[in-house]
Design an enzyme around this catalytic site. Sequence first.
Site, PDB file in Angstrom:
ATOM      1  CB  ILE A 138       4.517   6.833  -1.892  1.00  0.00           C
ATOM      2  CG1 ILE A 138       5.828   7.364  -1.585  1.00  0.00           C
ATOM      3  CG2 ILE A 138       2.840   7.367  -1.572  1.00  0.00           C
ATOM      4  CD1 ILE A 138       6.387   6.819  -0.163  1.00  0.00           C
TER       5      ILE A 138
ATOM      6  CB  SER B  46      14.296  -3.340   6.814  1.00  0.00           C
ATOM      7  OG  SER B  46      13.457  -4.598   5.895  1.00  0.00           O
TER       8      SER B  46
ATOM      9  CD  GLU C 241       2.093   0.057   6.089  1.00  0.00           C
ATOM     10  OE1 GLU C 241       3.134   0.294   7.262  1.00  0.00           O
ATOM     11  OE2 GLU C 241       1.387  -0.220   5.670  1.00  0.00           O
TER      12      GLU C 241
END
Length: 382
Positions: free
Chosen positions: A159, A134, A366
């Site tokens: 990833i 984060s 995300e």
Amino acid sequence: MDLSLTEEQLMIQDMARKFADSELAPVAAELDQSNDQDVFKANLAKLAELGFMGLNIDAEYGGVEAGSVAFSLAITELARACASTAVTTSVTNMVAEVIQAVGNEEQKQNYLPKICSGEYLAGGFCLTEPSAGSDPAGMKTTAVKDGDTYILNGSKIYITSGSFAGIFVVWAVTNPEARKGKGISCFLVEAGTEGMTVGKAEEKMGQKASPTNEVHFDNCRIPVTALMGEENKGFAIAVGELAGGRIGIGSLALGVGLAAMDYARQYITERQQFGQSLSHFQGLQWKLADRYTELEAARLLLMQAADLKEKGLPFSQSASMAKLFASEKANKACYDAQQLLGGAGYIKEYPLERMARDVRITSIYEGTSEIQKVIIARELLK
């Protein structure tokens, strides 16, 4: 305010829906169980042929120039059938947009056609590290300039598509003396570059067909021409592109949530209890009303963020609001859909069990829901 879609946007939405119904839905459960990468990659190649890997990329580089609204619509439709395929498509589009936004002409000419055409099945977005999730500005991966090369050392985690991506956008510290977040640069690293290794796919709760890998750099030497944008100014690139990625993940969450509720709605019209259809019970009707209302609100938030992005206006706050709301409400929709099915919702024979697992990560990757709130509050308090 005109909220209607253009003819092109409707065409892309319809094409994505038909592809999802014909190609993705029939194999989604199988991919979740068997993780058949041949089937998964074949569908990615087909999506590239249809233009879905370069939705917001200029035509001169092989893209379709459809824009951010069309991108959101497409990801939602793909996610209705297979969240694993949708996330790979979303991240690959994000990688292509990074290259288009900050790459030089040679970089764009070299890499964008390969992404859009499917020669590269996917792109990798290498930002997160073991000690920098984060807080990506705290990354430890370094890139030391040595003559006409940079030497990369460090590790990236989580990833998407790491095991088969053809090109990776990689962030690394190029000035360790700079203030936090100010000495970071952005690079393009091709798959197979000596010194770069990709770890095994993580064992995940959901979205199992989409591989998630560690990527390691051990004295990985890349040319200075691999630098994208200006040296030491790469962190702003990451922040900007993450905002666009949040539209993608919010759209993905919306698709899964809608699919779950659509299945549950059909189920309760057919299931009989106490001598009547479950759909006649007001308590269940209210669950439908609440969840569909929230998902429609999520759609409108996503459309607003995508429209602002498409118009070149500030959209970071809108994207965070959309991602926060869509992911949280999609999680709620999947769990309520399971509840509507009763015990059947917990059984793998029914798709709700998979959807509940697939949707869970949308409020984490995300940028977690908590981070979205930080971003929104920061914008409000400027």
